[in-house]
Motif scaffolding. Structure first.
Motif, short mmCIF file in Angstrom:
data_model
loop_
_atom_site.label_atom_id
_atom_site.label_comp_id
_atom_site.label_asym_id
_atom_site.label_seq_id
_atom_site.Cartn_x
_atom_site.Cartn_y
_atom_site.Cartn_z
N ILE A 195 90.16 63.84 9.52
CA ILE A 195 91.40 63.06 9.61
C ILE A 195 92.53 63.78 8.91
O ILE A 195 93.65 63.89 9.44
CB ILE A 195 91.19 61.65 9.02
N SER A 196 92.24 64.34 7.73
CA SER A 196 93.32 65.00 7.00
C SER A 196 93.83 66.21 7.79
O SER A 196 95.03 66.50 7.80
CB SER A 196 92.84 65.41 5.61
N MET A 197 92.89 66.93 8.45
CA MET A 197 93.33 68.07 9.26
C MET A 197 94.30 67.63 10.34
O MET A 197 95.38 68.19 10.52
CB MET A 197 92.12 68.74 9.92
N ILE A 198 93.91 66.56 11.03
CA ILE A 198 94.75 66.10 12.14
C ILE A 198 96.09 65.61 11.62
O ILE A 198 97.15 65.96 12.14
CB ILE A 198 94.01 64.98 12.92
N VAL A 199 96.02 64.83 10.53
CA VAL A 199 97.26 64.25 10.01
C VAL A 199 98.22 65.35 9.56
O VAL A 199 99.40 65.37 9.91
CB VAL A 199 96.94 63.28 8.85
N VAL A 200 97.68 66.31 8.78
CA VAL A 200 98.56 67.36 8.23
C VAL A 200 99.19 68.18 9.35
O VAL A 200 100.40 68.40 9.38
CB VAL A 200 97.77 68.27 7.27
N LEU A 201 98.36 68.58 10.30
CA LEU A 201 98.88 69.42 11.39
C LEU A 201 99.92 68.64 12.21
O LEU A 201 100.98 69.17 12.55
CB LEU A 201 97.75 69.88 12.30
N THR A 202 99.62 67.39 12.50
CA THR A 202 100.55 66.59 13.29
C THR A 202 101.87 66.44 12.56
O THR A 202 102.95 66.61 13.13
CB THR A 202 99.96 65.20 13.57
N LEU A 203 101.77 66.11 11.26
CA LEU A 203 102.99 65.94 10.48
C LEU A 203 103.81 67.22 10.46
O LEU A 203 105.01 67.21 10.72
CB LEU A 203 102.62 65.53 9.04
N LEU A 204 103.12 68.33 10.17
CA LEU A 204 103.82 69.62 10.11
C LEU A 204 104.52 69.91 11.43
O LEU A 204 105.70 70.27 11.46
CB LEU A 204 102.81 70.73 9.84
N ALA A 205 103.79 69.73 12.52
CA ALA A 205 104.34 70.06 13.81
C ALA A 205 105.52 69.18 14.15
O ALA A 205 106.54 69.65 14.65
CB ALA A 205 103.26 69.93 14.89
N SER A 206 105.43 67.87 13.79
CA SER A 206 106.55 67.01 14.18
C SER A 206 107.76 67.28 13.29
O SER A 206 108.90 67.26 13.77
CB SER A 206 106.15 65.53 14.14
N VAL A 207 107.53 67.54 11.98
CA VAL A 207 108.67 67.89 11.12
C VAL A 207 109.33 69.14 11.65
O VAL A 207 110.56 69.24 11.77
CB VAL A 207 108.21 68.09 9.66
#
Lengths: 321, 202, 194
Positions: free
Chosen positions: C5-17
C-alpha cells in the motif's frame, strides 16, 4: 588461455640482422622514384612540401619524446616515413601551417598516444590526412591547387572530374598518361610506374606483404569492373580507378602498414580485398571523389576482428599450474 | 558540520568532477560542447536538476519505499527536467534549439540518478544540496572548458552567452573545424582526460 | 501488504504532484513559448517571404481548422493591393525527420509567392542548404497553384539540391501538401481576410 605454455622450438634463436632502421630506410628508398618524379613535375614547391613534412614529423616525435620523458625514438626513422608519405599525399602548394598541424595529428594522435611504434590501431599518416581533409577541404581540391601551373596534359584531377562530370570524363585521360604520371594530383601519388616499382621492391625484400597489395588491387579491379559492366555510362572502368588518385600509393605503401593490418594470410587477403571494395563503393556511390584514405582507415578498424581467423596452435598445450 | 558541508561541495569541483574524474555523463559532454555557450547552458540545466532532485529525494528519503525507489527518483528527476525544458524554451529559445534532444535526455544522465542513489538517499537535505551544487558546478566547468578548447581551435571564437562571440581570433586564422565535429569531441575529451591524469599524478 | 500500500500511495502521490506542477509550469510558459517559436522560427521565414507587405502578418494571424489539426495562417497585403497568405506545412521523410516549410500563396492570382524552410534537422552542409541557400526554394517563386511541384526525378518540375535528394524530396512534399491544403481551405481563408 594464459595458463597454457606453448613450445615453439629449441633455443638458440638466430637474428637475421634486420632492424626498424633498415626497414624504414628501404621504405623511403622505395618511395623515392615517385617522390623525385613529383619534384620534376611540380617543381620546387613539391620538394618544399615533402621536406617540411618529413622534418616536421620527426621534430614532433622528438618533442613528444622529450615532453613525456621517454627515450628518443626518431632514430628508427618511423616518423620520417610517416612524414614523407604525408608530404607525398599533399598538393604542391599546401600552406606550411597545414603541414605542421597535419604531421602533429599524424604523429601525436595517430601514433605516440597509442604507445608509439607498432601500437597504432590506425595508419598514422592516413589519420592525419583524414583530419586535415575534414577541416580544410578547400586545400585538397587538386583542380584549384594547380591553377597557376601550365601542363602539357589535361589539367583536371581525374577522380574529381569523373565525380562531377560523369564517367565520360574518364576518356579525357589515357591510361598511359595516368600510368606515367601525366595527371594532376598529390605530389607523390601521380607516378604509377614509380610507385609500382617501389612497391615490388618492398615486396621482394619482404618489407611489405604481397597478400595485402594483391588482394587490395584485386578488390578494386573486381568491384570497379562490376560497376562498369552494369552501367558503363555512369561508372569509370577498373584500370582508370587503379591508376588515379591515391590508389597505387595506398596499395603498396598505406594498406601494407604493419601495425594496423592483420597478421595471417587469410585475414590479410580479406583485409586487402575489403579495402579495395570499400574504395570503389566510396568513389562510385559516396560523396568523396577519392575514398582511399577513409576506406583504409575503415578497414583498419576491422583488422582486429579479422585477426580472429587464425590457425590452431600446433603442438601440445601444457597447463602452467 | 560546516567542514563536511564544504567537503561535499568541493569534491565535485576536482576530486569527483563528473566527466573527467568519474567519466560519467559523457553523452551530453561529447554532443553539446561545440561552444562555451552550449556547455554552460547544458551545465546550468543539469545543475538545476541535480540540486532540486537531490533536495527532494533527500527530504523524502524516509518516505520512499526501497522497492520502488528508482521509479520515484525518475519521476522526480523527470519533473525537474521538464520544468527546465519548458523554461528554456520560454526564455532562451535559441539555446534550446541548439541543445535540442539533450535537454530531455538529462533524465537518463547517470550523474543525476547516480547522485540520487549514492548520496541524496542517504544524507540530510543540506548535505545533498551541497553535493548537487558541487557536482553540478563541476559539470558546468568541465563542459565549459571542453567547449572552450573545441570552440577556440575549431572555430576561432569564444561565445559565453547570447550567441555573439566575445572573442575572435581574427581573419588570418583558418578554423581547425575537425574539433567542432563529432570525432573532434572524442579526441579533445581524451586529451583533456590525459591532461587531468598528468596533473593529478604529481 | 502494508508495504504494498505504501508503495502505491507514495508513487501515486509523487506522480500526481509532479503532474500538477508540470501543468502549472506548462500553462505559465505556454504563451511565451508560442511567442518565441513565432519569433525565432516563423518570423524570419515570413519576413523573407513577405518582404514588401504593408501590414504585420504576425499580428494579424488567425487559425483555421483543417479537420485533423489547426493551422496558423499569416495574411499579408502586398504593395500592389493583392492579398496573400502564408502558412507552415511539414514534409515527411527528410534525412533527420520532418521538414517545416513556410509557403506563401497569393490569394488573388492563385500563385505561389515563394517558400522558405523553417525547421529541419538535416546534415549541415548538405541537406541544410535547403534552408541556408535560397536558390533551391526560389524555384517555388511565382509558380501557378496547379504546377507539379515534385522533383524532376519524380516527373515534376523542381531541381533537387545536388547531394541532398532526400531533403529536396521532403521539401517538395511539404509544398505539394500546401497546395492541397490551400485549395481545400480557400473559401474559409477568403472569408477571414475579406
Amino acid at each position: 588461455m594464459n595458463n597454457t605454455k606453448l613450445t615453439v622450438s629449441h633455443a638458440p634463436f638466430w637474428h637475421d640482422g634486420d632492424n626498424l632502421f633498415k626497414k624504414n630506410l628501404n621504405f623511403m628508398l622505395a618511395l623515392l622514384p615517385a617522390a623525385i618524379f613529383g619534384i620534376l613535375q611540380f617543381g620546387a614547391p613539391a620538394l618544399g612540401v615533402m621536406a617540411l613534412s618529413l622534418s616536421c614529423a620527426m621534430l614532433w616525435e622528438l618533442v613528444i619524446n622529450l615532453v613525456s620523458k621517454k627515450p628518443a625514438t626518431i632514430g628508427d626513422l618511423e616518423a620520417a616515413v610517416i612524414g614523407l608519405l604525408f608530404g607525398m599525399m599533399l598538393p604542391a602548394i599546401t600552406p606550411w601551417w597545414l603541414i605542421v598541424v597535419g604531421t602533429f595529428v599524424a604523429v601525436f594522435v595517430g601514433k605516440m598516444i597509442f604507445g608509439g611504434i607498432g601500437s597504432s590501431p590506425f595508419n598514422p599518416t592516413l589519420l592525419g590526412m583524414a583530419v586535415l581533409m575534414m577541416s580544410w577541404k578547400m586545400f585538397f581540391d587538386f583542380d584549384t591547387a594547380y591553377v597557376d601551373y601550365e601542363f602539357a596534359f589535361t589539367a583536371l584531377a581525374p577522380l574529381a572530374a569523373v565525380k562531377t562530370q560523369g564517367a565520360a570524363a574518364a576518356d579525357l585521360f589515357t591510361l598511359g598518361d595516368l600510368f606515367m604520371g601525366r595527371e594532376v594530383g598529390a605530389v607523390g601519388a601521380t607516378f604509377g610506374l614509380g610507385l609500382i616499382i617501389g612497391g615490388i621492391y618492398l615486396i621482394l625484400r619482404g618489407y611489405a606483404r604481397w597478400e595485402l597489395s594483391v588482394s587490395f588491387i584485386a578488390g578494386i579491379l573486381i568491384t570497379a569492373f562490376l560497376f562498369h559492366a552494369a552501367s558503363p555510362q555512369n561508372y569509370a572502368g577498373p584500370l582508370f580507378h587503379l591508376l588515379s588518385g591515391y590508389t597505387l600509393l595506398g596499395a603498396f605503401f598505406l594498406i601494407t602498414e604493419s601495425a594496423s593490418s592483420p597478421v595471417n594470410r587469410i585475414p590479410m587477403l580479406l583485409y586487402g580485398f575489403l579495402g579495395g571494395v570499400v574504395i570503389i563503393l566510396m568513389r562510385n556511390i559516396g560523396a568523396y571523389a577519392d575514398g582511399t584514405i577513409l576506406a583504409i582507415l575503415l578497414v583498419n578498424v576491422v583488422s582486429p576482428l579479422l585477426d580472429n581467423i587464425r590457425p590452431n596452435a600446433l603442438g601440445r598445450g601444457m597447463n602452467n599450474a | 558540520m560546516a567542514q563536511s558541508l564544504a567537503k561535499e561541495f568541493t569534491k565535485g569541483l576536482w576530486a569527483e568532477i563528473p566527466p573527467f574524474r568519474l567519466v560519467l555523463g559523457l553523452c551530453p559532454t561529447l554532443a553539446v560542447t561545440k561552444s562555451v555557450e552550449n556547455g554552460i547552458g547544458m551545465g546550468l540545466a543539469t545543475t538545476f536538476v541535480l540540486v532540486f532532485s537531490n533536495l527532494l529525494i533527500s527530504l523524502l528519503r524516509n518516505v520512499i519505499p526501497p522497492k520502488v525507489r528508482i521509479a520515484c527518483y525518475i519521476v522526480i528527476i523527470a519533473t525537474f527536467v521538464t520544468i527546465v525544458e519548458l523554461v528554456m524554451q520560454a526564455y532562451t529559445y535559441p539555446l534550446f534549439l541548439t541543445l535540442g534532444i539533450f535537454i530531455p535526455l538529462i533524465v537518463v544522465n547517470c550523474i543525476v540518478l547516480g547522485r540520487a542513489e549514492a548520496f541524496a538517499s542517504k544524507n540530510t537535505p543540506v548535505l545533498a544540496v551541497a553535493d548537487g551544487l558541487g557536482i553540478g558546478i563541476g559539470f558546468t566547468l568541465s563542459l565549459a572548458s571542453l567547449g572552450a578548447v573545441r570552440e577556440i581551435i575549431g572555430a576561432g571564437t569564444i561565445t559565453i552567452w547570447g550567441g555573439n562571440p566575445v572573442f575572435a581570433v581574427g581573419d588570418w586564422y583558418h578554423p581547425f573545424s575537425f574539433m567542432v565535429e563529432a570525432p573532434g569531441a572524442f579526441v579533445a575529451l581524451g586529451l583533456m582526460l590525459a591532461g587531468m591524469n598528468l596533473i593529478g599524478k604529481k | 501488504m502494508r508495504e504494498m500500500i505504501s508503495m502505491i500511495v507514495v508513487l501515486t502521490l509523487l506522480a500526481s504532484v509532479s503532474g500538477g506542477l508540470l501543468a502549472a509550469v506548462k500553462s505559465g510558459t505556454e504563451l511565451r513559448i508560442e511567442e518565441q517559436v513565432l519569433k525565432f522560427q516563423k518570423a524570419p521565414a515570413i519576413e523573407s517571404l513577405f518582404s514588401d507587405v504593408t501590414n504585420d502578418p504576425l499580428k494579424e494571424r488567425f487559425t483555421l481548422d483543417t479537420g485533423d489539426r489547426t493551422l496558423q495562417i499569416f495574411p499579408g497585403k502586398m504593395k500592389d493591393g493583392s492579398r496573400a497568405v502564408a502558412f507552415e506545412t511539414s514534409g515527411k521523410g527528410g534525412y533527420g525527420g520532418d521538414i517545416g516549410l513556410m509557403v506563401g500563396i497569393n490569394v488573388d492570382s492563385d500563385q505561389l509567392v515563394g517558400a522558405r524552410v523553417t525547421t529541419h534537422a538535416e546534415t549541415p552542409g548538405l541537406g541544410s542548404r535547403a534552408k541556408d541557400d535560397l536558390t533551391f526554394v526560389s524555384q517555388f517563386n511565382s509558380r501557378p497553384l496547379d504546377a507539379n511541384l515534385a522533383l524532376k526525378a519524380d516527373n515534376g518540375s523542381i531541381d533537387a539540391i545536388s547531394g541532398a535528394t532526400v531533403t529536396s524530396r521532403a521539401v517538395t512534399r511539404a509544398a505539394i501538401q500546401a497546395q492541397e491544403l490551400y485549395s481545400q481551405l480557400k473559401p474559409e481563408i477568403l472569408k477571414q481576410i475579406q
